[in-house]
Design an enzyme around this catalytic site. Sequence first.
Site, PDB file in Angstrom:
ATOM      1  N   GLY A 172       2.528   5.017   4.615  1.00  0.00           N
ATOM      2  CA  GLY A 172       2.024   5.645   5.826  1.00  0.00           C
ATOM      3  C   GLY A 172       0.581   5.238   6.058  1.00  0.00           C
ATOM      4  O   GLY A 172      -0.042   4.562   5.235  1.00  0.00           O
TER       5      GLY A 172
ATOM      6  N   GLU B 234      -6.161   8.603  -6.733  1.00  0.00           N
ATOM      7  CA  GLU B 234      -7.398   8.949  -6.035  1.00  0.00           C
ATOM      8  C   GLU B 234      -7.129  10.022  -4.995  1.00  0.00           C
ATOM      9  O   GLU B 234      -6.252   9.867  -4.138  1.00  0.00           O
ATOM     10  CB  GLU B 234      -7.996   7.716  -5.348  1.00  0.00           C
ATOM     11  CG  GLU B 234      -9.281   8.021  -4.589  1.00  0.00           C
ATOM     12  CD  GLU B 234      -9.743   6.880  -3.700  1.00  0.00           C
ATOM     13  OE1 GLU B 234     -10.714   7.060  -2.956  1.00  0.00           O
ATOM     14  OE2 GLU B 234      -9.096   5.803  -3.732  1.00  0.00           O
TER      15      GLU B 234
ATOM     16  N   ASP C 196      -2.024   3.990  -4.463  1.00  0.00           N
ATOM     17  CA  ASP C 196      -2.826   3.132  -3.598  1.00  0.00           C
ATOM     18  C   ASP C 196      -2.240   1.733  -3.453  1.00  0.00           C
ATOM     19  O   ASP C 196      -1.928   1.294  -2.357  1.00  0.00           O
ATOM     20  CB  ASP C 196      -4.275   3.050  -4.089  1.00  0.00           C
ATOM     21  CG  ASP C 196      -5.160   2.310  -3.091  1.00  0.00           C
ATOM     22  OD1 ASP C 196      -5.115   2.651  -1.897  1.00  0.00           O
ATOM     23  OD2 ASP C 196      -5.859   1.378  -3.503  1.00  0.00           O
TER      24      ASP C 196
ATOM     25  N   SER D 288      -3.459   5.228   6.413  1.00  0.00           N
ATOM     26  CA  SER D 288      -4.500   5.681   5.496  1.00  0.00           C
ATOM     27  C   SER D 288      -4.951   7.091   5.870  1.00  0.00           C
ATOM     28  O   SER D 288      -5.184   7.394   7.043  1.00  0.00           O
ATOM     29  CB  SER D 288      -5.694   4.721   5.540  1.00  0.00           C
ATOM     30  OG  SER D 288      -6.717   5.145   4.676  1.00  0.00           O
TER      31      SER D 288
ATOM     32  N   HIS E   4       0.854  -1.191   0.000  1.00  0.00           N
ATOM     33  CA  HIS E   4       0.000   0.000   0.000  1.00  0.00           C
ATOM     34  C   HIS E   4       0.891   1.242   0.000  1.00  0.00           C
ATOM     35  O   HIS E   4       1.844   1.343   0.778  1.00  0.00           O
ATOM     36  CB  HIS E   4      -0.904   0.002   1.238  1.00  0.00           C
ATOM     37  CG  HIS E   4      -1.864   1.145   1.268  1.00  0.00           C
ATOM     38  ND1 HIS E   4      -2.883   1.295   0.344  1.00  0.00           N
ATOM     39  CD2 HIS E   4      -1.956   2.210   2.103  1.00  0.00           C
ATOM     40  CE1 HIS E   4      -3.562   2.395   0.609  1.00  0.00           C
ATOM     41  NE2 HIS E   4      -3.020   2.964   1.674  1.00  0.00           N
TER      42      HIS E   4
ATOM     43  N   ILE F 162      -3.194   9.879   5.569  1.00  0.00           N
ATOM     44  CA  ILE F 162      -2.131  10.764   6.055  1.00  0.00           C
ATOM     45  C   ILE F 162      -1.675  11.753   4.990  1.00  0.00           C
ATOM     46  O   ILE F 162      -0.993  12.741   5.289  1.00  0.00           O
ATOM     47  CB  ILE F 162      -0.938   9.934   6.576  1.00  0.00           C
ATOM     48  CG1 ILE F 162      -0.090  10.769   7.548  1.00  0.00           C
ATOM     49  CG2 ILE F 162      -0.071   9.408   5.413  1.00  0.00           C
ATOM     50  CD1 ILE F 162       0.919   9.955   8.339  1.00  0.00           C
ATOM     51  N   GLY F 163      -2.026  11.506   3.724  1.00  0.00           N
ATOM     52  CA  GLY F 163      -1.684  12.467   2.678  1.00  0.00           C
ATOM     53  C   GLY F 163      -0.742  11.947   1.612  1.00  0.00           C
ATOM     54  O   GLY F 163      -0.077  12.737   0.939  1.00  0.00           O
ATOM     55  N   LYS F 164      -0.696  10.642   1.427  1.00  0.00           N
ATOM     56  CA  LYS F 164       0.233  10.060   0.436  1.00  0.00           C
ATOM     57  C   LYS F 164      -0.146  10.475  -0.982  1.00  0.00           C
ATOM     58  O   LYS F 164       0.707  10.924  -1.746  1.00  0.00           O
ATOM     59  CB  LYS F 164       0.233   8.536   0.565  1.00  0.00           C
ATOM     60  CG  LYS F 164       0.685   8.004   1.910  1.00  0.00           C
ATOM     61  CD  LYS F 164       0.716   6.493   1.939  1.00  0.00           C
ATOM     62  CE  LYS F 164      -0.663   5.864   1.819  1.00  0.00           C
ATOM     63  NZ  LYS F 164      -1.548   6.193   2.955  1.00  0.00           N
TER      64      LYS F 164
END
EC number: 2.7.11.-
Length: 318
Positions: free
Chosen positions: A156, A205, A180, A158, A141, A160-162
């Site tokens: 990081g 996304e 994702d 879910s 992920h 958190i700003g990836k």
Amino acid sequence: MSGKVVTVRELIEEMSYIKVASGEEFLNRRILSSDLSRPAIELTGYFDFYPSKRVQLFGKTEISFINRMTSEEKKIIFKRMCQPETPAFLIARDKEAPEELIEVATKAEIPVLVSHRSTTRLAANVTNFLEEYLSERMDQHGVFMDIYGMGVLIIGESGIGKSETGLELIQRGHRLVADDRVELYMMDESRIIGEAPEILRHLIEIRGVGVIDIANMFGVGAVRDTQVLDLVINLKNWDKDDAYDRLGNDVENKRFFNVDVPMLNIPVRVGRNLATITEVAAMNIRAKQMGYDATEKFEANLTKLIEKNSRDYRENNM
């Protein structure tokens, strides 16, 4: 983790320069090994260590030797080469497949393939294809980016700003590999390759916005299909009680398969530009790989300053 199964049909579909000489109905045979076999000593009748599970590749040398044999000798050798697990016979340089091979292979339900490519080039291309598709795979992920030619995996928790970080990096001119879900596999003993699943390729996304087609919106220069994994950025919520590395000495490693990849833990806090930090982190790791370490320079400067202050103190107190 999972591995793919490759059929002879898929090999032919991937490599248009490989044609079927016989056995069109046997193309669903499975290829289980990425290694190829170039029969040599087997053609003389020695089969003690015959790698029967591999695609059997005949080049100019092998075909020339075979053509010197009698028809009966050919049939004897080919019958021994046609094992239940043998996936296919492949002939390079557009050499004509021996009639005896076609006859024996057809009875054993093994396809015979031909190609105009040189033996060495053909072997390399087929091996690379099989290594990629037969290699062990794992899902990770995160967001995988190409930053200045380096493969950077952003991971990081879910939310958190990836993906948002990845989007800003794309706006800065870097390229998206996967969002994702990233599929990782080993290219060789030291390199890990990452790519997006087919259904998610070139898509990202963003919460509140939805799914964005990066190739359509930013152009094909903003995406790439695969990249070598060079660095992991682990985004972590800021915790005042955690001790964070301030000099760059504490680079951790994250293990994928049996390969250790450098990992930096980046605290997430209001006001921190994660895209800029990720970009600079990638450049800094690249600089270290090229032999320049800012931490070492800082420590050298600090040592010089301490020595200078020590000399000044002694001179002023003598």
